[in-house]
Design a protein around this motif. Structure first.
Motif, PDB file in Angstrom:
ATOM      1  N   ALA A  18       0.831  -1.200   0.000  1.00  0.00           N
ATOM      2  CA  ALA A  18       0.000   0.000   0.000  1.00  0.00           C
ATOM      3  C   ALA A  18       0.870   1.257   0.000  1.00  0.00           C
ATOM      4  O   ALA A  18       0.576   2.233  -0.703  1.00  0.00           O
ATOM      5  N   VAL A  19       1.960   1.224   0.763  1.00  0.00           N
ATOM      6  CA  VAL A  19       2.881   2.363   0.802  1.00  0.00           C
ATOM      7  C   VAL A  19       3.519   2.579  -0.570  1.00  0.00           C
ATOM      8  O   VAL A  19       3.563   3.713  -1.084  1.00  0.00           O
ATOM      9  N   CYS A  25       6.141   8.801 -18.687  1.00  0.00           N
ATOM     10  CA  CYS A  25       6.542   7.973 -17.544  1.00  0.00           C
ATOM     11  C   CYS A  25       7.017   6.621 -18.057  1.00  0.00           C
ATOM     12  O   CYS A  25       6.609   6.174 -19.120  1.00  0.00           O
ATOM     13  N   ASN A  26       7.872   5.982 -17.291  1.00  0.00           N
ATOM     14  CA  ASN A  26       8.301   4.631 -17.639  1.00  0.00           C
ATOM     15  C   ASN A  26       7.125   3.673 -17.533  1.00  0.00           C
ATOM     16  O   ASN A  26       6.266   3.814 -16.658  1.00  0.00           O
ATOM     17  N   HIS A  27       7.114   2.705 -18.416  1.00  0.00           N
ATOM     18  CA  HIS A  27       6.052   1.700 -18.375  1.00  0.00           C
ATOM     19  C   HIS A  27       6.117   0.892 -17.082  1.00  0.00           C
ATOM     20  O   HIS A  27       5.099   0.396 -16.605  1.00  0.00           O
ATOM     21  N   SER A  28       7.312   0.775 -16.519  1.00  0.00           N
ATOM     22  CA  SER A  28       7.448   0.028 -15.260  1.00  0.00           C
ATOM     23  C   SER A  28       6.690   0.715 -14.120  1.00  0.00           C
ATOM     24  O   SER A  28       6.231   0.041 -13.191  1.00  0.00           O
ATOM     25  N   LYS A  70      -0.048  -0.894 -10.743  1.00  0.00           N
ATOM     26  CA  LYS A  70      -1.079  -1.932 -10.867  1.00  0.00           C
ATOM     27  C   LYS A  70      -0.875  -3.077  -9.870  1.00  0.00           C
ATOM     28  O   LYS A  70      -1.809  -3.483  -9.176  1.00  0.00           O
ATOM     29  N   VAL A  71       0.333  -3.605  -9.818  1.00  0.00           N
ATOM     30  CA  VAL A  71       0.593  -4.752  -8.944  1.00  0.00           C
ATOM     31  C   VAL A  71       0.339  -4.391  -7.484  1.00  0.00           C
ATOM     32  O   VAL A  71      -0.328  -5.133  -6.753  1.00  0.00           O
ATOM     33  N   ASN A  72       0.847  -3.260  -7.057  1.00  0.00           N
ATOM     34  CA  ASN A  72       0.663  -2.863  -5.657  1.00  0.00           C
ATOM     35  C   ASN A  72      -0.767  -2.424  -5.380  1.00  0.00           C
ATOM     36  O   ASN A  72      -1.241  -2.537  -4.248  1.00  0.00           O
ATOM     37  N   ALA A  73      -1.472  -1.943  -6.405  1.00  0.00           N
ATOM     38  CA  ALA A  73      -2.880  -1.581  -6.222  1.00  0.00           C
ATOM     39  C   ALA A  73      -3.728  -2.817  -5.965  1.00  0.00           C
ATOM     40  O   ALA A  73      -4.657  -2.780  -5.149  1.00  0.00           O
ATOM     41  N   TYR A  74      -3.427  -3.918  -6.653  1.00  0.00           N
ATOM     42  CA  TYR A  74      -4.199  -5.144  -6.428  1.00  0.00           C
ATOM     43  C   TYR A  74      -4.061  -5.621  -4.981  1.00  0.00           C
ATOM     44  O   TYR A  74      -5.043  -5.997  -4.343  1.00  0.00           O
ATOM     45  N   VAL A  75      -2.853  -5.594  -4.464  1.00  0.00           N
ATOM     46  CA  VAL A  75      -2.641  -6.000  -3.066  1.00  0.00           C
ATOM     47  C   VAL A  75      -3.302  -4.987  -2.128  1.00  0.00           C
ATOM     48  O   VAL A  75      -3.886  -5.361  -1.104  1.00  0.00           O
ATOM     49  N   SER A  76      -3.252  -3.709  -2.489  1.00  0.00           N
ATOM     50  CA  SER A  76      -3.865  -2.671  -1.658  1.00  0.00           C
ATOM     51  C   SER A  76      -5.382  -2.794  -1.624  1.00  0.00           C
ATOM     52  O   SER A  76      -6.009  -2.469  -0.611  1.00  0.00           O
ATOM     53  N   VAL A  77      -5.967  -3.253  -2.718  1.00  0.00           N
ATOM     54  CA  VAL A  77      -7.417  -3.495  -2.730  1.00  0.00           C
ATOM     55  C   VAL A  77      -7.764  -4.589  -1.713  1.00  0.00           C
ATOM     56  O   VAL A  77      -8.722  -4.453  -0.938  1.00  0.00           O
ATOM     57  N   VAL A  78      -6.977  -5.646  -1.698  1.00  0.00           N
ATOM     58  CA  VAL A  78      -7.204  -6.723  -0.725  1.00  0.00           C
ATOM     59  C   VAL A  78      -7.056  -6.169   0.691  1.00  0.00           C
ATOM     60  O   VAL A  78      -7.894  -6.445   1.563  1.00  0.00           O
ATOM     61  N   LEU A  79      -6.017  -5.373   0.925  1.00  0.00           N
ATOM     62  CA  LEU A  79      -5.816  -4.770   2.244  1.00  0.00           C
ATOM     63  C   LEU A  79      -6.993  -3.875   2.615  1.00  0.00           C
ATOM     64  O   LEU A  79      -7.493  -3.927   3.745  1.00  0.00           O
ATOM     65  N   PHE A  99      -6.968   3.719 -11.471  1.00  0.00           N
ATOM     66  CA  PHE A  99      -7.193   2.859 -12.628  1.00  0.00           C
ATOM     67  C   PHE A  99      -7.878   3.617 -13.763  1.00  0.00           C
ATOM     68  O   PHE A  99      -7.578   3.402 -14.937  1.00  0.00           O
ATOM     69  N   THR A 100      -8.779   4.535 -13.404  1.00  0.00           N
ATOM     70  CA  THR A 100      -9.423   5.368 -14.423  1.00  0.00           C
ATOM     71  C   THR A 100      -8.386   6.236 -15.132  1.00  0.00           C
ATOM     72  O   THR A 100      -8.377   6.329 -16.367  1.00  0.00           O
ATOM     73  N   TYR A 101      -7.500   6.852 -14.362  1.00  0.00           N
ATOM     74  CA  TYR A 101      -6.504   7.741 -14.961  1.00  0.00           C
ATOM     75  C   TYR A 101      -5.397   6.972 -15.676  1.00  0.00           C
ATOM     76  O   TYR A 101      -4.795   7.500 -16.613  1.00  0.00           O
ATOM     77  N   LEU A 102      -5.123   5.743 -15.254  1.00  0.00           N
ATOM     78  CA  LEU A 102      -4.151   4.935 -16.004  1.00  0.00           C
ATOM     79  C   LEU A 102      -4.669   4.643 -17.414  1.00  0.00           C
ATOM     80  O   LEU A 102      -3.897   4.638 -18.377  1.00  0.00           O
ATOM     81  N   LYS A 103      -5.964   4.407 -17.533  1.00  0.00           N
ATOM     82  CA  LYS A 103      -6.550   4.190 -18.863  1.00  0.00           C
ATOM     83  C   LYS A 103      -6.587   5.489 -19.661  1.00  0.00           C
ATOM     84  O   LYS A 103      -6.281   5.505 -20.854  1.00  0.00           O
ATOM     85  N   LYS A 104      -6.982   6.564 -18.995  1.00  0.00           N
ATOM     86  CA  LYS A 104      -7.124   7.854 -19.681  1.00  0.00           C
ATOM     87  C   LYS A 104      -5.783   8.395 -20.165  1.00  0.00           C
ATOM     88  O   LYS A 104      -5.685   8.957 -21.255  1.00  0.00           O
ATOM     89  N   TYR A 105      -4.746   8.234 -19.360  1.00  0.00           N
ATOM     90  CA  TYR A 105      -3.420   8.770 -19.696  1.00  0.00           C
ATOM     91  C   TYR A 105      -2.459   7.656 -20.103  1.00  0.00           C
ATOM     92  O   TYR A 105      -1.256   7.772 -19.871  1.00  0.00           O
ATOM     93  N   ASN A 106      -2.955   6.640 -20.724  1.00  0.00           N
ATOM     94  CA  ASN A 106      -2.125   5.496 -21.143  1.00  0.00           C
ATOM     95  C   ASN A 106      -1.030   5.929 -22.120  1.00  0.00           C
ATOM     96  O   ASN A 106       0.033   5.332 -22.182  1.00  0.00           O
ATOM     97  N   HIS A 107      -1.285   6.993 -22.888  1.00  0.00           N
ATOM     98  CA  HIS A 107      -0.312   7.474 -23.867  1.00  0.00           C
ATOM     99  C   HIS A 107       0.955   8.031 -23.221  1.00  0.00           C
ATOM    100  O   HIS A 107       1.980   8.205 -23.889  1.00  0.00           O
ATOM    101  N   LEU A 108       0.923   8.316 -21.910  1.00  0.00           N
ATOM    102  CA  LEU A 108       2.103   8.857 -21.231  1.00  0.00           C
ATOM    103  C   LEU A 108       3.151   7.813 -20.887  1.00  0.00           C
ATOM    104  O   LEU A 108       4.281   8.155 -20.569  1.00  0.00           O
TER     105      LEU A 108
END
Length: 177
Positions: A48-49, A69-72, A78-87, A164-173
């Protein structure tokens, strides 16, 4: 535009919380080494941090400054958001359980207080007085922690939804490196 402003406000609210949780994870990691059962919650809080700081970096660099931004970074978010959702859902479920059965929290406090009282017999008088004062404040402290859990979980889950909404909206970055 209103959604972006709400996202910014939530991001700035979560930053100091993430800093405090990061410090507590660092200290808790040493305790968890001695008790491996504590590693899972520590790792979840650490995710989460990382999510909060990575998404703040995306907000500042990508959305506000419109720099690539770097794709990484997207992968880290995304990866840490999935765990944060569970938390977040675990915190919400804990709050619901405590709200539905407040006597369980009261019983846990009473057990803790009786165990602490037996330890007071071997303490110096000044330390015993300080611990007695702390034990009297324990119910209020735990109730405050429960309310903090629900606020943090709600803010975190809302923030993840916006992210997640903004990751889709600003995917071109996001650029491949």
């Amino acid at each position: 535009m209103l959604g972006l402003n709400v996202y910014k406000v939530i991001s700035f609210i979560l930053l100091p919380i993430a800093a405090l949780l990061g410090i507590s994870c660092f200290l808790g990691f040493f305790v968890a080494i001695a008790n491996p059962a504590g590693l899972l919650p520590i790792c979840m809080i650490l995710c989460a941090v990382i999510y909060i700081f990575a998404s703040f970096s995306f907000l500042q660099k990508g959305i506000i400054k419109t720099k690539p931004c770097n794709h990484s970074l997207k992968d880290w978010i995304k990866v840490n958001a999935y765990v944060s959702v569970v938390l977040g859902f675990m915190l919400l479920l804990d709050f619901i359980q405590i709200a539905a059965q407040p006597h369980l929290l009261t019983q846990a406090i009473q057990v803790f207080q009786t165990q602490a009282a037996t330890m007071q017999k071997t303490m110096p008088p000044d330390a015993a007085k300080m611990q007695a004062a702390t034990l009297q404040k324990m119910p209020a402290i735990l109730k405050g922690m429960v309310y903090f859990m629900i606020v943090f979980a709600a803010l975190l889950l809302t923030h993840i939804g916006f992210t997640f909404t903004y990751l889709k909206k600003y995917n071109h970055l996001f650029i491949e490196v």
